[in-house]
Design a protein around this motif. Structure first.
Motif, PDB file in Angstrom:
ATOM      1  N   LEU A 167      11.147   2.603   6.032  1.00 48.81           N
ATOM      2  CA  LEU A 167      10.177   2.060   6.980  1.00 48.81           C
ATOM      3  C   LEU A 167       9.678   3.127   7.949  1.00 48.81           C
ATOM      4  O   LEU A 167       8.477   3.223   8.221  1.00 48.81           O
ATOM      5  N   SER A 168      10.594   3.949   8.471  1.00 49.26           N
ATOM      6  CA  SER A 168      10.177   4.964   9.446  1.00 49.26           C
ATOM      7  C   SER A 168       9.307   6.038   8.787  1.00 49.26           C
ATOM      8  O   SER A 168       8.409   6.582   9.434  1.00 49.26           O
ATOM      9  N   LEU A 169       9.557   6.328   7.506  1.00 51.37           N
ATOM     10  CA  LEU A 169       8.654   7.229   6.785  1.00 51.37           C
ATOM     11  C   LEU A 169       7.275   6.599   6.637  1.00 51.37           C
ATOM     12  O   LEU A 169       6.248   7.276   6.773  1.00 51.37           O
ATOM     13  N   GLY A 170       7.253   5.297   6.343  1.00 47.95           N
ATOM     14  CA  GLY A 170       5.976   4.606   6.216  1.00 47.95           C
ATOM     15  C   GLY A 170       5.193   4.605   7.504  1.00 47.95           C
ATOM     16  O   GLY A 170       3.968   4.799   7.508  1.00 47.95           O
ATOM     17  N   LEU A 171       5.893   4.410   8.628  1.00 49.72           N
ATOM     18  CA  LEU A 171       5.226   4.389   9.928  1.00 49.72           C
ATOM     19  C   LEU A 171       4.619   5.747  10.279  1.00 49.72           C
ATOM     20  O   LEU A 171       3.547   5.826  10.882  1.00 49.72           O
ATOM     21  N   THR A 172       5.299   6.828   9.914  1.00 52.16           N
ATOM     22  CA  THR A 172       4.884   8.160  10.344  1.00 52.16           C
ATOM     23  C   THR A 172       4.077   8.910   9.293  1.00 52.16           C
ATOM     24  O   THR A 172       3.074   9.554   9.607  1.00 52.16           O
ATOM     25  N   TRP A 173       4.478   8.815   8.034  1.00 57.01           N
ATOM     26  CA  TRP A 173       3.964   9.738   7.028  1.00 57.01           C
ATOM     27  C   TRP A 173       3.110   9.097   5.942  1.00 57.01           C
ATOM     28  O   TRP A 173       2.514   9.823   5.128  1.00 57.01           O
ATOM     29  N   PHE A 174       3.027   7.773   5.865  1.00 60.38           N
ATOM     30  CA  PHE A 174       2.281   7.171   4.755  1.00 60.38           C
ATOM     31  C   PHE A 174       0.806   7.562   4.803  1.00 60.38           C
ATOM     32  O   PHE A 174       0.238   8.036   3.802  1.00 60.38           O
ATOM     33  N   THR A 175       0.162   7.379   5.954  1.00 61.73           N
ATOM     34  CA  THR A 175      -1.267   7.704   6.052  1.00 61.73           C
ATOM     35  C   THR A 175      -1.534   9.203   5.877  1.00 61.73           C
ATOM     36  O   THR A 175      -2.458   9.575   5.138  1.00 61.73           O
ATOM     37  N   PRO A 176      -0.766  10.103   6.528  1.00 64.57           N
ATOM     38  CA  PRO A 176      -0.972  11.532   6.239  1.00 64.57           C
ATOM     39  C   PRO A 176      -0.793  11.874   4.760  1.00 64.57           C
ATOM     40  O   PRO A 176      -1.494  12.752   4.240  1.00 64.57           O
ATOM     41  N   PHE A 177       0.129  11.201   4.063  1.00 64.09           N
ATOM     42  CA  PHE A 177       0.303  11.439   2.624  1.00 64.09           C
ATOM     43  C   PHE A 177      -0.951  11.041   1.857  1.00 64.09           C
ATOM     44  O   PHE A 177      -1.400  11.758   0.947  1.00 64.09           O
ATOM     45  N   ILE A 178      -1.530   9.910   2.245  1.00 65.29           N
ATOM     46  CA  ILE A 178      -2.739   9.437   1.571  1.00 65.29           C
ATOM     47  C   ILE A 178      -3.902  10.417   1.786  1.00 65.29           C
ATOM     48  O   ILE A 178      -4.666  10.712   0.869  1.00 65.29           O
ATOM     49  N   VAL A 179      -3.998  10.962   3.016  1.00 65.81           N
ATOM     50  CA  VAL A 179      -5.119  11.850   3.346  1.00 65.81           C
ATOM     51  C   VAL A 179      -4.870  13.270   2.838  1.00 65.81           C
ATOM     52  O   VAL A 179      -5.676  13.840   2.093  1.00 65.81           O
ATOM     53  N   LYS A 180      -3.733  13.862   3.243  1.00 67.30           N
ATOM     54  CA  LYS A 180      -3.490  15.272   2.929  1.00 67.30           C
ATOM     55  C   LYS A 180      -2.817  15.471   1.574  1.00 67.30           C
ATOM     56  O   LYS A 180      -3.021  16.501   0.922  1.00 67.30           O
ATOM     57  N   GLY A 181      -2.006  14.501   1.157  1.00 66.80           N
ATOM     58  CA  GLY A 181      -1.310  14.642  -0.109  1.00 66.80           C
ATOM     59  C   GLY A 181      -2.139  14.216  -1.306  1.00 66.80           C
ATOM     60  O   GLY A 181      -2.064  14.824  -2.378  1.00 66.80           O
ATOM     61  N   LEU A 182      -2.957  13.148  -1.122  1.00 68.19           N
ATOM     62  CA  LEU A 182      -3.723  12.612  -2.247  1.00 68.19           C
ATOM     63  C   LEU A 182      -5.226  12.810  -2.104  1.00 68.19           C
ATOM     64  O   LEU A 182      -5.980  12.516  -3.033  1.00 68.19           O
ATOM     65  N   GLY A 183      -5.688  13.244  -0.914  1.00 69.11           N
ATOM     66  CA  GLY A 183      -7.088  13.608  -0.766  1.00 69.11           C
ATOM     67  C   GLY A 183      -8.043  12.484  -0.414  1.00 69.11           C
ATOM     68  O   GLY A 183      -9.264  12.656  -0.522  1.00 69.11           O
ATOM     69  N   PHE A 184      -7.539  11.351   0.053  1.00 67.95           N
ATOM     70  CA  PHE A 184      -8.424  10.255   0.461  1.00 67.95           C
ATOM     71  C   PHE A 184      -8.983  10.540   1.857  1.00 67.95           C
ATOM     72  O   PHE A 184      -8.410  11.309   2.635  1.00 67.95           O
ATOM     73  N   SER A 185     -10.104   9.884   2.188  1.00 68.71           N
ATOM     74  CA  SER A 185     -10.669  10.008   3.534  1.00 68.71           C
ATOM     75  C   SER A 185      -9.850   9.172   4.518  1.00 68.71           C
ATOM     76  O   SER A 185      -9.106   8.264   4.119  1.00 68.71           O
ATOM     77  N   GLN A 186     -10.010   9.453   5.816  1.00 66.47           N
ATOM     78  CA  GLN A 186      -9.317   8.675   6.844  1.00 66.47           C
ATOM     79  C   GLN A 186      -9.712   7.210   6.772  1.00 66.47           C
ATOM     80  O   GLN A 186      -8.868   6.316   6.921  1.00 66.47           O
ATOM     81  N   GLN A 187     -10.982   6.930   6.507  1.00 66.49           N
ATOM     82  CA  GLN A 187     -11.444   5.540   6.436  1.00 66.49           C
ATOM     83  C   GLN A 187     -10.795   4.804   5.275  1.00 66.49           C
ATOM     84  O   GLN A 187     -10.300   3.684   5.440  1.00 66.49           O
ATOM     85  N   ASP A 188     -10.753   5.419   4.101  1.00 64.56           N
ATOM     86  CA  ASP A 188     -10.110   4.788   2.939  1.00 64.56           C
ATOM     87  C   ASP A 188      -8.608   4.665   3.142  1.00 64.56           C
ATOM     88  O   ASP A 188      -7.989   3.671   2.745  1.00 64.56           O
ATOM     89  N   ALA A 189      -8.008   5.670   3.769  1.00 62.83           N
ATOM     90  CA  ALA A 189      -6.565   5.657   3.997  1.00 62.83           C
ATOM     91  C   ALA A 189      -6.151   4.488   4.883  1.00 62.83           C
ATOM     92  O   ALA A 189      -5.049   3.937   4.727  1.00 62.83           O
ATOM     93  N   GLY A 190      -7.028   4.101   5.804  1.00 63.39           N
ATOM     94  CA  GLY A 190      -6.715   2.952   6.661  1.00 63.39           C
ATOM     95  C   GLY A 190      -6.486   1.688   5.853  1.00 63.39           C
ATOM     96  O   GLY A 190      -5.540   0.940   6.108  1.00 63.39           O
TER      97      GLY A 190
END
Length: 428
Positions: A235-258
């Protein structure tokens, strides 16, 4: 016996209104938690943070989390939960407003530490409060609903907060959360009440005090802490790192990552509500709480860990997201069953402290997990490889915690064993 005394009382009028208010309390609680992870990339860009520094920011939320949970847990044994909940919510709201203007990394860090101190006791105090409205055999579903405050806090807050982040500034997202927190404070002042199912003199005689040393070393208490530690790591990884993973790790935009960031919480909400319903049905049919709570809560941790362990071996962003959502979402079952299991054998007069200490122990994962992930990412040649290593560590911890849960969770026999212990000393 506590259970027999409690079950002679019907569910008091107004119980579900209080449950809904506390659901909203947990909703605000998790919206506060998710905002740093959601705004992770803009925060790292504006403040020029390295992954390890951002991991420290995620961990800082938990620096005083456990300590405050324990302190407040003993306080609610003596002070009405109505006023404690009010004070906690005020702290949350006020801790958000400094981020509205220009802010340094140090100020952001300090505010997150203060917020964590205010939010550390939240779930245990809310559970203790709602248990004053429901007898033992009816507590699993209200516990599941409280747990869902976390999921809906993310599901409802992420689109609105992400809109503010994308179209205005991440600073405004913090300010909006402060305003929402004050709105809950006003609602609780007007409608919040203390539950009537509290310990009476007759209950105290039938429900003798047990030394904390016995309660906190019981195998079910240890099993709950171990099993939930693994779930909270995820859970704590999800709270902190899920969105950065989506943006920086997988290349999605901030809007899509939301929008993608909502998926684990939607799946997790389904799992938690399903677990609460299945557990209550099993108990109504006479199934032991060892099976209806212990096994039911631990097994999904093992399955979820095995699913997460597959992430480095599959290709394609969609499949990796699906494995991450499913594996981490299955953790939710353990949050539903552990507080009722602890309530089975803990005297009412000691329940608030025991549930708080349980929360303080398993949330220690929140201090370690975000920083470990940040360190792994910073040392990786390619950020995506660092994320995969971090999620593999998470998988191993989940599997181990689930196995410990299966081994140690025996709530149906715990009470008889504890009551059979020698009488405690006066100040034990």
């Amino acid at each position: 016996m506590q259970g027999k005394i409690m079950t002679t009382q019907p569910t008091p009028k107004g119980a579900w209104k209080i449950t809904f208010l506390l659901f909203l309390f947990m909703l605000v609680n998790f919206a506060d938690k998710i905002v740093v992870g959601l705004a992770g990339v803009p925060i790292m860009t504006e403040l020029q943070l390295q992954p390890e520094q951002f991991g420290l920011l995620g961990s800082s939320f938990f620096f005083l989390f456990s300590i405050s949970a324990i302190v407040v847990g003993f306080i609610v044994n003596r002070i009405a939960t109505r006023w404690v909940l009010l004070a906690l919510a005020v702290i949350w709201a006020l801790a958000q407003f400094p981020m509205v203007g220009s802010v340094s990394f140090t100020t952001l860090l300090i505010c997150r530490v203060i917020l964590g101190a205010g939010e550390g006791p939240a779930f245990s105090v809310a559970v203790h409060s709602v248990y004053k409205w429901f007898p033992d055999e009816k507590r699993t579903l209200p516990t599941a609903i409280l747990s869902q405050g976390s999921a809906f806090g993310v599901i409802l807050a992420v689109p609105a907060l992400n809109w503010l982040i994308v179209n205005h500034s991440w600073h405004y997202a913090f300010g909006a959360l402060g305003v929402v927190g004050l709105m809950w404070v006003a609602a609780w002042l007007a409608l919040g009440k203390e539950g009537p199912l509290v310990q009476t003199a007759a209950m105290a005689i039938a429900d003798p005090r047990v030394p904390y040393s016995h309660l906190l070393t019981s195998r079910t208490f240890i099993g709950c802490c171990a099993a939930t530690f693994g779930a909270y790591w995820a859970l704590s990884l999800g709270l902190t790192w899920f969105t950065p993973f989506i943006v920086k790790g997988l290349g999605f935009s901030q809007q899509d990552a939301g929008w993608i960031s909502i998926l684990p919480w939607v799946f997790g909400a389904t799992i938690v509500l399903l677990t609460g319903w299945i557990s209550q049905v099993m108990m109504a049919r006479g199934v032991s709480t060892r099976s209806a709570r212990g096994i039911l809560g631990s097994t999904p941790l093992i399955v979820g860990g095995l699913i997460l362990a597959m992430m480095p071996y599959v290709h394609g962003a969609g499949l990796q997201i699906a494995l991450l959502v499913t594996g981490s979402g299955l953790c939710g079952s353990i949050y539903v069953v552990c507080p009722p299991m602890l309530g089975e054998f803990t005297p009412v007069s000691q329940r608030g402290a025991v549930i708080a200490i349980y929360g303080a122990i398993f949330t220690l994962a929140g201090i370690v997990a975000p920083f470990v992930m940040g360190s792994v990412i910073q040392r990786a040649t390619v950020p995506h490889d660092g994320y995969m290593t971090g999620f593999t560590i998470n998988a191993v911890i989940m599997i181990a915690s689930g196995l410990l849960g299966l081994l140690l969770l025996w709530p149906n026999t715990e009470r008889a064993r504890l009551i059979a212990q020698p009488p405690q000393a006066k100040f034990a």
